[in-house]
Design a protein around this motif. Structure first.
Motif, mmCIF file in Angstrom:
data_model
loop_
_atom_site.group_PDB
_atom_site.id
_atom_site.type_symbol
_atom_site.label_atom_id
_atom_site.label_comp_id
_atom_site.label_asym_id
_atom_site.label_seq_id
_atom_site.Cartn_x
_atom_site.Cartn_y
_atom_site.Cartn_z
ATOM 1 N N VAL A 67 -26.753 -45.938 -38.739
ATOM 2 C CA VAL A 67 -26.622 -45.618 -37.313
ATOM 3 C C VAL A 67 -26.145 -44.173 -37.164
ATOM 4 O O VAL A 67 -25.179 -43.753 -37.806
ATOM 5 C CB VAL A 67 -25.649 -46.593 -36.606
ATOM 6 C CG1 VAL A 67 -25.497 -46.223 -35.137
ATOM 7 C CG2 VAL A 67 -26.147 -48.022 -36.750
ATOM 8 N N ALA A 68 -26.859 -43.444 -36.333
ATOM 9 C CA ALA A 68 -26.481 -42.048 -36.062
ATOM 10 C C ALA A 68 -26.357 -41.844 -34.560
ATOM 11 O O ALA A 68 -26.827 -42.658 -33.766
ATOM 12 C CB ALA A 68 -27.539 -41.104 -36.636
ATOM 13 N N CYS B 65 -34.421 -45.504 -39.451
ATOM 14 C CA CYS B 65 -33.186 -45.935 -38.766
ATOM 15 C C CYS B 65 -32.860 -45.132 -37.506
ATOM 16 O O CYS B 65 -32.509 -45.699 -36.471
ATOM 17 C CB CYS B 65 -32.003 -45.847 -39.719
ATOM 18 S SG CYS B 65 -32.309 -46.499 -41.344
ATOM 19 N N VAL B 66 -32.972 -43.798 -37.605
ATOM 20 C CA VAL B 66 -32.574 -42.966 -36.464
ATOM 21 C C VAL B 66 -33.526 -43.102 -35.271
ATOM 22 O O VAL B 66 -33.168 -42.723 -34.153
ATOM 23 C CB VAL B 66 -32.433 -41.476 -36.866
ATOM 24 C CG1 VAL B 66 -31.206 -41.253 -37.706
ATOM 25 C CG2 VAL B 66 -33.687 -40.973 -37.550
ATOM 26 N N THR B 67 -34.710 -43.660 -35.531
ATOM 27 C CA THR B 67 -35.619 -43.953 -34.414
ATOM 28 C C THR B 67 -35.109 -45.194 -33.688
ATOM 29 O O THR B 67 -35.066 -45.242 -32.463
ATOM 30 C CB THR B 67 -37.058 -44.203 -34.935
ATOM 31 O OG1 THR B 67 -37.536 -42.998 -35.521
ATOM 32 C CG2 THR B 67 -37.994 -44.628 -33.812
ATOM 33 N N VAL B 68 -34.692 -46.191 -34.472
ATOM 34 C CA VAL B 68 -34.207 -47.443 -33.883
ATOM 35 C C VAL B 68 -32.921 -47.208 -33.069
ATOM 36 O O VAL B 68 -32.742 -47.772 -31.994
ATOM 37 C CB VAL B 68 -33.965 -48.510 -34.983
ATOM 38 C CG1 VAL B 68 -33.487 -49.816 -34.377
ATOM 39 C CG2 VAL B 68 -35.226 -48.737 -35.794
ATOM 40 N N ALA C 70 -25.615 -52.674 -36.867
ATOM 41 C CA ALA C 70 -26.665 -53.471 -36.226
ATOM 42 C C ALA C 70 -26.780 -53.089 -34.755
ATOM 43 O O ALA C 70 -25.838 -52.557 -34.169
ATOM 44 C CB ALA C 70 -26.318 -54.952 -36.347
ATOM 45 N N THR C 71 -27.940 -53.393 -34.180
ATOM 46 C CA THR C 71 -28.145 -53.166 -32.748
ATOM 47 C C THR C 71 -27.709 -54.433 -32.020
ATOM 48 O O THR C 71 -28.424 -55.429 -32.023
ATOM 49 C CB THR C 71 -29.641 -52.899 -32.439
ATOM 50 O OG1 THR C 71 -30.125 -51.903 -33.329
ATOM 51 C CG2 THR C 71 -29.850 -52.465 -31.002
ATOM 52 N N GLU C 72 -26.527 -54.412 -31.425
ATOM 53 C CA GLU C 72 -26.066 -55.612 -30.698
ATOM 54 C C GLU C 72 -26.864 -55.773 -29.422
ATOM 55 O O GLU C 72 -27.221 -56.866 -29.022
ATOM 56 C CB GLU C 72 -24.581 -55.483 -30.379
ATOM 57 C CG GLU C 72 -23.717 -55.743 -31.591
ATOM 58 C CD GLU C 72 -22.337 -56.250 -31.241
ATOM 59 O OE1 GLU C 72 -22.169 -56.904 -30.204
ATOM 60 O OE2 GLU C 72 -21.411 -55.953 -32.016
ATOM 61 N N GLN C 73 -27.076 -54.657 -28.761
ATOM 62 C CA GLN C 73 -27.971 -54.609 -27.606
ATOM 63 C C GLN C 73 -28.415 -53.160 -27.496
ATOM 64 O O GLN C 73 -27.835 -52.292 -28.150
ATOM 65 C CB GLN C 73 -27.249 -55.073 -26.333
ATOM 66 C CG GLN C 73 -26.066 -54.200 -25.972
ATOM 67 C CD GLN C 73 -25.281 -54.720 -24.788
ATOM 68 O OE1 GLN C 73 -24.746 -55.820 -24.843
ATOM 69 N NE2 GLN C 73 -25.223 -53.932 -23.728
#
Lengths: 222, 117
Positions: A3-4, A30-33, A121-124
């Protein structure tokens, strides 16, 4: 994923202001997500920088490109034939990508365009939280799938500590006590007996304490 | 209705304001637009649930970026109206035109001209 977060544009301007031709290089992973360094962010940042420098009387060439990954040789090779056209590269990849790029292209300065934060992780959408500190010796099997290394501020292996109150950490009410979560989870799994087992001293040599780490897999090396 | 509104406004049709991204707004300024406004449905009545809320957030982000780079966030604005409010559409156009005239031309466009001269 890694995560960045975006770097303030003022900081980026300060770093690149003396150059004339820049390549803003994004990463599709990752940095796109986490919406910090993908194709979209490359376009926005490049456009904003072009306008800033024009506004300040300087016509700086700021081109855009996004690679599939910046942490693999094969993808980094894609820019080999054009990298010499630029005074510098502003990489929006994580710290790994920036360094790998710099190792590969010695004569071009590579600047970071994002701040690399953690493994999470992406929580939201718009909320990313830490889940792993890559300690090198995973103990999630005994803690109900909740990591005390990354989620407990003290990295306590036999918790909770005295600072846990109503399921929250003494750091603040917005921080969950990892050990409270572990106990609740083990209870739900009917495995509270696991909680009674004292965790022995962890071998931290696989963590950062042992210096920069390597994973060597001779079985997949060609 | 035959309402009049300024003729120097170029309308770009999108299926929903949720389709409008920050880069569309920034590129408009790079290409020389003096101002950009996004007109969406009333909040709470988006057919795609949150398209106009996404648009508002993107407009706010574009404003922030434009402020930081010296173009001026005031050149971007989000408006909301319902499909039956043609009078509002014309009113917003007049309001935006007056606002942009007050702010003057896009400084990026001027800088480009000066550098080319």
């Amino acid at each position: 994923m890694i995560v960045a977060d975006k770097k303030p544009i003022e900081e980026i301007i300060e770093v690149i202001k003396d150059h004339d031709k820049i390549l803003v290089l994004g990463c599709n992973e990752c940095v796109t997500v986490c919406e910090a360094g993908g194709k979209k962010e490359v376009e926005i940042l490049a456009s904003a920088l072009r306008m800033y420098f024009l506004n300040n009387g300087k016509e700086m060439v700021i081109d855009e490109h996004t690679l599939e990954r910046q942490c693999d040789h094969e993808y980094l090779e894609e820019v080999r034939d054009r990298i010499d056209q630029y005074d510098a590269v502003l990489s929006l990849a994580c710290g790994v990508g920036v360094q790998f790029m710099a190792e590969k292209y010695h004569s071009t300065p590579i600047y970071p365009g994002v701040n690399t934060c953690f493994l999470g992780a992406t929580e939201q959408r718009g909320l990313w939280t830490e889940r792993c500190q890559a300690c090198g010796e995973c103990m999630l099997a005994t803690t109900g799938g909740i990591c005390p290394v990354s989620r407990c501020a003290k990295r306590i292996l036999n918790g909770p500590c005295g600072g846990s109150s109503n399921g929250k950490c003494e750091l603040g009410k917005e921080v969950d006590c990892a050990w409270h979560l572990i106990v609740e989870r083990l209870k739900a799994l009917g495995r509270l007996d696991d909680y009674e087992k004292v965790c022995s001293i962890k071998d931290w040599s696989t963590d950062r304490a042992g210096g920069p780490r390597k994973v060597i897999r001779e079985d997949v090396q060609v | 209705m035959r309402l009049e509104y300024p003729t120097n406004i170029r309308i770009v049709l999108v299926p929903c304001t949720g389709k409008v991204d920050i880069i569309h707004i920034l590129r408009s300024f790079e290409k020389g637009a003096d101002g950009v406004y996004v007109v969406g449905c009333m909040e709470g009545s988006c057919q795609f649930i949150s398209g106009n809320i996404r648009a508002r957030k993107r407009v706010e982000q574009a404003q922030e970026i434009l402020d930081k780079i010296g173009v001026g966030g005031g050149r971007v604005q989000m408006y909301n109206l319902s499909a039956g409010e043609g009078t509002h559409f014309a009113k917003f156009a007049v309001e935006m035109e007056e606002k942009i005239r007050g702010l003057g031309p896009n400084p990026v466009k001027n800088s480009k001209k000066n550098l080319a001269a």
